[in-house]
Scaffold this motif. Structure first.
Motif, PDB file in Angstrom:
ATOM      1  N   LEU B  17       0.949  -1.105   0.034  1.00 30.32           N
ATOM      2  CA  LEU B  17       0.036   0.020  -0.020  1.00 30.32           C
ATOM      3  C   LEU B  17       0.811   1.140  -0.164  1.00 30.32           C
ATOM      4  O   LEU B  17       0.616   2.171  -0.540  1.00 30.32           O
ATOM      5  N   HIS B  18       1.832   1.292   0.898  1.00 31.74           N
ATOM      6  CA  HIS B  18       2.793   2.262   0.955  1.00 31.74           C
ATOM      7  C   HIS B  18       3.425   2.520  -0.366  1.00 31.74           C
ATOM      8  O   HIS B  18       3.427   3.886  -1.016  1.00 31.74           O
ATOM      9  N   GLY B  19       3.902   1.554  -1.074  1.00 32.23           N
ATOM     10  CA  GLY B  19       4.742   1.748  -2.602  1.00 32.23           C
ATOM     11  C   GLY B  19       3.705   2.184  -3.404  1.00 32.23           C
ATOM     12  O   GLY B  19       3.909   2.892  -4.320  1.00 32.23           O
ATOM     13  N   ALA B  20       2.298   1.933  -3.441  1.00 33.26           N
ATOM     14  CA  ALA B  20       1.316   2.259  -4.424  1.00 33.26           C
ATOM     15  C   ALA B  20       1.221   3.771  -4.227  1.00 33.26           C
ATOM     16  O   ALA B  20       1.181   4.604  -5.113  1.00 33.26           O
ATOM     17  N   ARG B  21       1.294   4.053  -3.001  1.00 32.47           N
ATOM     18  CA  ARG B  21       0.955   5.627  -2.799  1.00 32.47           C
ATOM     19  C   ARG B  21       2.169   6.388  -3.128  1.00 32.47           C
ATOM     20  O   ARG B  21       1.815   7.601  -3.649  1.00 32.47           O
ATOM     21  N   ASN B  22       3.296   5.851  -2.915  1.00 32.36           N
ATOM     22  CA  ASN B  22       4.498   6.606  -3.356  1.00 32.36           C
ATOM     23  C   ASN B  22       4.511   6.771  -4.940  1.00 32.36           C
ATOM     24  O   ASN B  22       4.589   7.921  -5.343  1.00 32.36           O
ATOM     25  N   TYR B  23       3.871   5.876  -5.774  1.00 33.34           N
ATOM     26  CA  TYR B  23       3.985   6.057  -7.080  1.00 33.34           C
ATOM     27  C   TYR B  23       2.948   7.254  -7.493  1.00 33.34           C
ATOM     28  O   TYR B  23       3.567   8.128  -8.449  1.00 33.34           O
ATOM     29  N   GLU B 120       3.056  -0.712 -14.839  1.00 26.81           N
ATOM     30  CA  GLU B 120       4.486  -1.235 -14.595  1.00 26.81           C
ATOM     31  C   GLU B 120       4.905  -0.639 -13.352  1.00 26.81           C
ATOM     32  O   GLU B 120       5.579  -1.012 -12.564  1.00 26.81           O
ATOM     33  N   GLY B 121       4.898   0.763 -13.487  1.00 29.84           N
ATOM     34  CA  GLY B 121       5.548   1.694 -12.538  1.00 29.84           C
ATOM     35  C   GLY B 121       4.887   1.479 -11.446  1.00 29.84           C
ATOM     36  O   GLY B 121       5.619   1.380 -10.390  1.00 29.84           O
ATOM     37  N   LEU B 122       3.645   1.341 -11.337  1.00 29.00           N
ATOM     38  CA  LEU B 122       2.862   1.256 -10.010  1.00 29.00           C
ATOM     39  C   LEU B 122       3.341  -0.049  -9.492  1.00 29.00           C
ATOM     40  O   LEU B 122       3.636  -0.245  -8.069  1.00 29.00           O
ATOM     41  N   LEU B 123       3.469  -1.226 -10.163  1.00 25.73           N
ATOM     42  CA  LEU B 123       3.683  -2.583  -9.693  1.00 25.73           C
ATOM     43  C   LEU B 123       5.120  -2.700  -9.118  1.00 25.73           C
ATOM     44  O   LEU B 123       5.295  -3.187  -8.108  1.00 25.73           O
ATOM     45  N   ILE B 124       5.986  -1.940  -9.789  1.00 28.26           N
ATOM     46  CA  ILE B 124       7.378  -1.906  -9.383  1.00 28.26           C
ATOM     47  C   ILE B 124       7.623  -1.318  -8.021  1.00 28.26           C
ATOM     48  O   ILE B 124       8.215  -1.554  -6.965  1.00 28.26           O
ATOM     49  N   SER B 125       6.955   0.107  -7.919  1.00 27.33           N
ATOM     50  CA  SER B 125       6.731   0.824  -6.634  1.00 27.33           C
ATOM     51  C   SER B 125       6.358   0.076  -5.659  1.00 27.33           C
ATOM     52  O   SER B 125       6.863   0.283  -4.413  1.00 27.33           O
ATOM     53  N   MET B 126       5.465  -0.716  -5.895  1.00 23.33           N
ATOM     54  CA  MET B 126       4.619  -1.535  -4.659  1.00 23.33           C
ATOM     55  C   MET B 126       5.861  -2.631  -4.253  1.00 23.33           C
ATOM     56  O   MET B 126       6.067  -2.639  -2.899  1.00 23.33           O
ATOM     57  N   VAL B 127       6.253  -3.367  -5.215  1.00 21.70           N
ATOM     58  CA  VAL B 127       7.291  -4.375  -4.718  1.00 21.70           C
ATOM     59  C   VAL B 127       8.520  -3.899  -3.950  1.00 21.70           C
ATOM     60  O   VAL B 127       9.009  -4.522  -3.349  1.00 21.70           O
ATOM     61  N   LYS B 128       8.790  -2.529  -4.403  1.00 17.31           N
ATOM     62  CA  LYS B 128      10.062  -2.075  -3.905  1.00 17.31           C
ATOM     63  C   LYS B 128      10.287  -1.886  -2.234  1.00 17.31           C
ATOM     64  O   LYS B 128      11.086  -1.799  -1.871  1.00 17.31           O
ATOM     65  N   GLU B 129       8.996  -1.640  -1.924  1.00 22.01           N
ATOM     66  CA  GLU B 129       8.801  -1.414  -0.532  1.00 22.01           C
ATOM     67  C   GLU B 129       8.774  -2.682   0.451  1.00 22.01           C
ATOM     68  O   GLU B 129       8.561  -2.639   1.632  1.00 22.01           O
TER      69      GLU B 129
END
Lengths: 301, 301
Positions: B17-23, B120-129
């Motif tokens: 959730l945190h990564g999604a919001r970061n994106y 793709e950017g959203l998914l990567i931002s989510m996984v990064k966290e």
């Protein structure tokens, strides 16, 4: 809502949500997902305004709070929060109530003072992200605290009276038109698991945050974490009686009570009515002017 | 769910959730609030699995998507997103479906290529966290794209066939057990406002993101933004016919169609089934093991 206001409202909402999440991230709260179709445990804030859902032949409700779900996770997670819709079947469309609004809820292991500090910190973090507005949003820290007994003295009310919108705004005006806490409400008018005060069992360690324009925006309390006491409070609560009239049962609370029975630490929490914060920040008299798609009994789309 | 797994699941959910919001913050999307009790406009993803709500004597539904609400804000806001529960009355409790799950939705002014880049950017931002897991989460960028017509060739299916869970996993395994896009589905099996392909009117500019373990986690498309075409597609859609059988009407879409009539730019969007992402990341075969309080027809609490 015209296009100009819509952009302003959306920017304010987006900023407040961003600020709220910053607070929880910075303070290491875990965000959790909780259900919005529930039995009694998600539906017990205000039994008179429950939406019912036919859940595959069983009776269910649209949740008004996820508080008990958050509490259930505390033994594992220590600090949790969530955001989601709270549903209230308010039949009359007025300037103060929506039928659905986002509720931000937090629960953590800690006491009353830490609770008020967390609410204050959350509010400041939200306001900090705001875009430039054409008026100033005033807040004083620490947020002034007024005990319920002193509030009713000032207002000329009887012990046990609920504070209406006009009472809230009178207190606000007497205190400089800034956010204030009203604390230590009578036990008999509050939720069954708000913790009794150790010195005075007629009051609970609760606090409502009252905002200019919007009125009560946050309800909060230390939670009763002693199993026997909690069961006694639940059994005696008028809320349970009304739930039973609707076909509910104390058994609906079993899963939650079992967690408390296994042992939980002193904890506290709150629910923030998001649109009331927006209303304060926008300095609007009507909550329907504070969100893009306000839902009340007359506005279903 | 045992306590150990609960902590792991909660940490993964909170991180995603945190990564999604970061994106969305980084890319200047505004978060908006949309209602979850709606008429037909919030309820049109899968008409067969609608929960009905008695809304002060009127028929309403629990929303399955906020897509049309997001689209309505695009002329003002250009890039928007939201997160909230999506409700699906799935009568059978199985390892792939929940009755309620958080849906992350975005809409923005832009085309199909920008859409796939955003997903793709959203998914990567989510996984990064993500916290450290005891297995590696594989992803290749750009995420491989397979056209529907080639997918059915490989799978030996007829044109117009829906892809089932086993088909999705077969495609995934043939492509290295990583996330893949399946693009350009037949118009006749997709939502009425997915935009027709300019070269082939039998297909739409849509893409589903398919994940190992979880299957379809994201549905996305360019939207039809030409008013006359949109009305024609709506009138011809099987979805509208089924809504009419349930007492709905094309008039329920008036407020949305009027916005399109006033002129909207080419835009695209998607909905991300949050628990399917969690399922992929946790490498679990059962979606019920991927959230603290899974809701299906047998688990109401």
């Amino acid at each position: 809502v015209n296009k100009h206001d819509l952009v302003k409202i959306a920017k304010v909402e987006s900023a407040l949500l961003h600020g709220a999440r910053n607070y929880f991230t910075t303070n290491e709260f875990s965000e959790v997902i909780a259900p919005h179709i529930t039995k009694a445990t998600g539906a017990c804030e205000n039994v008179e305004t429950l939406f019912e859902v036919n859940f595959f032949g069983k009776r269910a409700y649209l949740s008004q709070t996820n508080q008990l779900f958050l509490e259930a996770l505390l033994p594992s997670l220590k600090k949790v929060w969530c955001i989601g819709p709270s549903f209230r079947a308010e039949p009359v469309a007025d300037n103060r109530h929506l039928v659905e609004f986002p509720l931000i809820e937090m629960e953590f292991e800690g006491n009353f003072d830490e609770l008020l500090k967390n609410i204050e910190g959350l509010l400041i973090s939200m306001v900090k992200e705001l875009p430039a507005l054409d008026h100033v949003v005033h807040i004083q820290t620490p947020i002034p605290r007024i005990e319920y007994k002193d509030a009713i003295d000032v207002l000329g009310l009887e012990w046990g009276a609920d504070l209406k919108a006009n009472h809230e705004q009178e207190l606000i005006m007497r205190n400089g038109t800034i956010p204030i806490f009203i604390t230590h409400f009578p036990k008999k008018i509050k939720f069954f698991n708000m913790r009794e005060n150790d010195d005075d069992p007629e009051i609970v360690n609760s606090a409502d945050l009252i905002l200019p324009y919007a009125g009560e925006a946050v309800g909060s309390a230390e939670r009763e974490h002693r199993y026997d006491k909690l069961v006694e409070r639940l059994q005696m609560s008028p809320m349970l009686k009304r739930l039973e009239e609707k076909g509910g049962s104390i058994k609906d609370f079993d899963w939650y009570l079992n967690i408390v029975k296994n042992g939980v630490n002193l904890h506290s929490g709150c629910g923030v009515g998001f649109n009331r914060v927006t209303q304060w920040v926008l300095a609007e008299n009507d909550i329907r002017d504070c969100t893009a798609f306000p839902l009340n009994s007359e506005t279903l789309i």
